[in-house]
Motif scaffolding. Structure first.
Motif, short mmCIF file in Angstrom:
data_model
loop_
_atom_site.label_atom_id
_atom_site.label_comp_id
_atom_site.label_asym_id
_atom_site.label_seq_id
_atom_site.Cartn_x
_atom_site.Cartn_y
_atom_site.Cartn_z
N HIS A 45 -13.76 -2.58 0.08
CA HIS A 45 -12.71 -1.70 -0.44
C HIS A 45 -11.51 -1.63 0.50
O HIS A 45 -10.77 -0.66 0.47
N ASN A 46 -11.32 -2.66 1.32
CA ASN A 46 -10.31 -2.53 2.38
C ASN A 46 -8.90 -2.25 1.86
O ASN A 46 -8.17 -1.47 2.43
N MET A 47 -8.54 -2.89 0.73
CA MET A 47 -7.17 -2.70 0.24
C MET A 47 -6.98 -1.25 -0.22
O MET A 47 -5.97 -0.63 0.09
N LYS A 48 -7.97 -0.72 -0.95
CA LYS A 48 -7.92 0.67 -1.40
C LYS A 48 -7.80 1.61 -0.20
O LYS A 48 -6.98 2.51 -0.18
N LEU A 49 -8.63 1.37 0.81
CA LEU A 49 -8.64 2.24 2.00
C LEU A 49 -7.28 2.24 2.68
O LEU A 49 -6.76 3.27 3.07
N MET A 50 -6.70 1.03 2.83
CA MET A 50 -5.40 0.95 3.50
C MET A 50 -4.34 1.71 2.72
O MET A 50 -3.51 2.41 3.29
N LYS A 51 -4.40 1.57 1.38
CA LYS A 51 -3.39 2.26 0.57
C LYS A 51 -3.55 3.78 0.67
O LYS A 51 -2.56 4.52 0.76
N THR A 52 -4.81 4.24 0.64
CA THR A 52 -5.07 5.68 0.74
C THR A 52 -4.58 6.19 2.10
O THR A 52 -3.90 7.21 2.19
N ALA A 53 -4.93 5.46 3.15
CA ALA A 53 -4.51 5.86 4.50
C ALA A 53 -2.99 5.96 4.57
O ALA A 53 -2.44 6.90 5.15
N ASN A 54 -2.31 4.99 3.96
CA ASN A 54 -0.85 4.98 3.96
C ASN A 54 -0.32 6.26 3.31
O ASN A 54 0.60 6.90 3.83
N LYS A 55 -0.93 6.62 2.15
CA LYS A 55 -0.50 7.84 1.45
C LYS A 55 -0.73 9.08 2.32
O LYS A 55 0.15 9.92 2.47
N LEU A 56 -1.96 9.20 2.87
CA LEU A 56 -2.33 10.40 3.62
C LEU A 56 -1.52 10.56 4.90
O LEU A 56 -1.06 11.63 5.23
N LEU A 57 -1.37 9.44 5.64
CA LEU A 57 -0.76 9.53 6.96
C LEU A 57 0.75 9.45 6.94
O LEU A 57 1.42 9.83 7.89
N GLY A 58 1.27 8.89 5.85
CA GLY A 58 2.71 8.63 5.85
C GLY A 58 2.95 7.32 6.57
O GLY A 58 2.14 6.87 7.38
N THR A 59 4.10 6.69 6.29
CA THR A 59 4.34 5.34 6.79
C THR A 59 4.31 5.24 8.31
O THR A 59 3.70 4.33 8.87
N LYS A 60 4.92 6.19 9.00
CA LYS A 60 5.01 6.10 10.46
C LYS A 60 3.64 6.04 11.12
O LYS A 60 3.34 5.14 11.90
N LEU A 61 2.80 7.04 10.78
CA LEU A 61 1.48 7.11 11.40
C LEU A 61 0.62 5.93 10.99
O LEU A 61 -0.14 5.37 11.79
N PHE A 62 0.75 5.55 9.72
CA PHE A 62 -0.05 4.44 9.21
C PHE A 62 0.28 3.16 9.99
O PHE A 62 -0.60 2.39 10.39
N THR A 63 1.58 2.95 10.25
CA THR A 63 2.00 1.77 11.01
C THR A 63 1.38 1.78 12.41
O THR A 63 0.87 0.77 12.89
N VAL A 64 1.37 2.96 13.03
CA VAL A 64 0.76 3.07 14.35
C VAL A 64 -0.73 2.72 14.29
O VAL A 64 -1.24 1.96 15.10
N LEU A 65 -1.40 3.27 13.26
CA LEU A 65 -2.82 3.00 13.08
C LEU A 65 -3.07 1.49 12.90
O LEU A 65 -3.95 0.91 13.54
N MET A 66 -2.27 0.85 12.03
CA MET A 66 -2.47 -0.58 11.76
C MET A 66 -2.22 -1.42 13.01
O MET A 66 -2.91 -2.37 13.29
N LYS A 67 -1.17 -1.05 13.76
CA LYS A 67 -0.86 -1.82 14.97
C LYS A 67 -1.97 -1.68 16.00
O LYS A 67 -2.20 -2.58 16.80
N GLY A 68 -2.66 -0.52 15.96
CA GLY A 68 -3.77 -0.34 16.88
C GLY A 68 -5.03 -1.04 16.41
O GLY A 68 -6.00 -1.14 17.14
#
Length: 585
Positions: A45-68
């Motif tokens: 379910h990785n694509m779903k999870l990433m999209k949900t995370a993006n919604k919940l965290l907002g773009t800025k935080l999500f980008t930080v999470l992905m880069k980490g």
């Protein structure tokens, strides 16, 4: 001082050699990423999870999470500037770049289908009922979304000519980013479907296959036109009863041949050079009536123009690459596009690879025809005297190809087993090597396979006079294939400095193969995806899935990571900063 060189551990079990180019944080991040990839549920379910995370965290935080995590591990950065530090560091550890701009739009299934079907049906209508039409080369709606079941290749959709122009400019930026000798000889990967309308590639592929069938009907036997070794004289005999027909004479004048026989029935060179009309070019005489039969379905003037635009874009890219001394790799795509892509690529080689291999074609070793195709193309390169460039890959479209073949009722184009594909890779490689001493060809093997390998190696061995003219890149994630290549290099006396054989792996995968090779003075490449975080998500999603399939390799990677992390903790080297003094050959 002199550049550093390390001895190579051929079992690829040395954690220090594998990770000396990494900070401890990068090792921990890698371990984390592989832990996540080992969980079926998360990967599923990785694509779903990433999209949900993006919604919940907002773009800025999500980008930080992905880069980490994933993005930081598999992708080099957002744009040509941001990836420079990665390129610098790779270079200092003896590794060269293959740049790959990995942006693909994430469009919904129906949007994708609608677009693909529209762009793959000729405006003159799809007369698939045409006598002799091959179902494989017509669009089928249930397979129109080309991303269905594809785990590792990017898909481009034909949006409009403007997108294709923009893609061309992006590819040119890639070329500029790796030009200059700063990073060793740079390479840029490009996809033909990004440069033009897929439908034209479908039609062209169908023509090529119909031409082969036509030739088989005339002369019996199977395979490519040039493998028949028929001469113009033979052709004249086949058309004996219609020989005085001036269309037939005209046709015979355009046939490409040399002293060993006919290479092509059609003047392909014209197609990539100037403004030849497709619908005029692909016609063959009926041997009994002398009437010219068209082998290509109706093409409108608008489509003719689109085809010329596609060729113009490709010419622009390759010319630029030649000027900047960068290599171009043209990616393989689905089998129903492949005959056209290979044909166009070979003509580009004939045109630009006169003094060195600038253009490379890709051969997918999971296809039953791979070995034959490579043989035919090596033959053409030899006869028309140009440098042959090839990259051998395992292949990325297997499930999709099988499903489509079954649904549309044509033969499954894929090898029956994993082992069969590995054998095919090695056999093909050996054949290329067999010819290496004959002429310079750069064969780049990406993702592992035995037959093709063995075939290439054999070629290199047999012919001694002009050893400058072949190069092979074994870009493979399979360490057996890499060892196979290294042993064969030794046995035919090719040294790493000859750069006849290079190796390549994807960024963030199989570091324990790439880095030890680079540090030992082999020609080693990393495939470097880059692009903005949000737009690279579909690419990342597939990386995660691909890794699920190679859990055995991940086990090894995790074991080496764990032992290096432990070593650094016990040695008090947690804050180790990677400094390399290696120079890529």
């Amino acid at each position: 001082g002199t550049p550093q060189r390390d001895p190579l551990d051929v079992s690829f079990n040395d954690p220090i050699a594998a990770f000396k180019s990494k900070t401890t944080w990068e090792l921990v991040r890698a371990y984390m990423v592989y832990m996540i990839c080992s969980s079926e549920k998360l990967v599923e379910h990785n694509m779903k999870l990433m999209k949900t995370a993006n919604k919940l965290l907002g773009t800025k935080l999500f980008t930080v999470l992905m880069k980490g995590t994933f993005y930081g591990h598999f992708v080099a950065g957002e744009d040509e500037e941001k990836i420079k530090p990665t390129l610098e560091r790779l270079r200092s550890f003896g590794v060269k770049p293959i740049l790959d701009y990995s942006v693909e739009e994430d469009i919904s299934q129906e949007e994708a289908e609608k677009r693909e079907v529209e762009s793959s049906v000729s405006s003159a209508g799809d007369d698939g009922k045409d006598a002799g039409a091959l179902p494989q080369y017509h669009v089928d709606k249930s397979f129109a979304d080309r991303r269905y079941k594809v785990s590792s290749a990017r898909t481009y959709f034909y949006l409009n000519e403007a997108t294709c122009e923009r893609n061309m400019e992006i590819f040119i930026k890639c070329l500029e980013a790796v030009s200059g000798a700063t990073f060793g000889t740079g390479i840029t990967a490009i996809k033909l479907t990004a440069l033009g309308r897929p439908q034209l590639l479908l039609q062209l592929s169908e023509v090529i296959m119909r031409t082969r069938k036509y030739m088989e009907a005339l002369v019996g036997g199977q395979g490519n036109v040039l493998t028949h070794h028929k001469t113009i004289k033979d052709l004249e005999q086949y058309y004996a009863c219609v020989n005085d027909n001036k269309d037939v004479q005209q046709f015979l004048q355009n046939v490409t041949s040399d002293k060993e026989g006919i290479l092509h029935l059609f003047p392909w060179s014209g197609i990539v050079d100037e403004d030849s009309q497709l619908s005029e070019t692909f016609r063959v005489p009926d041997p009994t009536t002398g009437q010219m039969r068209r082998l290509i379905s109706q093409i409108s003037p608008k489509e003719e123009e689109m085809f010329r635009n596609m060729i113009r874009r490709l010419n622009t890219i390759v010319k630029t690459a030649a000027e900047l001394d960068v290599r171009i790799m043209i990616d393989a795509e689905q089998t129903y596009f492949q005959p056209a892509i290979s044909r166009i690529t070979l003509e580009m080689m004939r045109k630009y690879n006169k003094n060195k291999a600038i253009v490379f074609n890709t051969y997918q070793c999971y296809l039953r025809e791979a070995f034959r195709e490579v043989g035919t193309d090596l033959e053409q390169a030899k006869r028309q005297n140009f440098y042959f460039g090839a990259k051998l890959v395992r292949g990325a479209y297997m499930e999709q190809e099988r499903a489509r073949a079954q649904a549309l009722g044509y033969a499954d184009p894929v090898n029956p087993t994993y082992e069969a594909t590995t054998d095919m890779y090695h056999k093909t490689l050996a054949e290329c090597l067999r010819r290496i001493k004959a002429r310079t060809q750069i064969i780049q093997l990406l993702n592992s396979v035995k037959n093709v390998l063995a075939f290439v190696l054999q070629v290199m061995k047999d012919s001694g006079e002009d050893a400058g003219k072949i190069g092979i890149m074994v870009a493979s994630h399979n360490e057996d294939t890499v060892r196979f290549a290294i042993e064969n290099m030794k046995s035919i006396g090719v040294s790493p400095e000859d750069k006849v054989i290079c190796f390549g792996q994807l960024l963030g995968m199989c570091d324990y193969i790439t880095f030890p090779l680079g540090q030992a003075g082999y020609s080693a490449y990393k495939y470097i995806p880059y692009g903005p975080v949000e737009e690279v998500l579909p690419y990342l999603s597939r990386r995660a899935q691909e890794n699920k399939g190679v859990l055995k390799k991940i086990k090894k990677e995790k074991r080496l990571l764990a032992s290096e992390i432990r070593r650094r903790i016990f040695r008090g080297q947690i804050f180790y900063t990677p400094k390399g003094n290696y120079v890529p050959i």
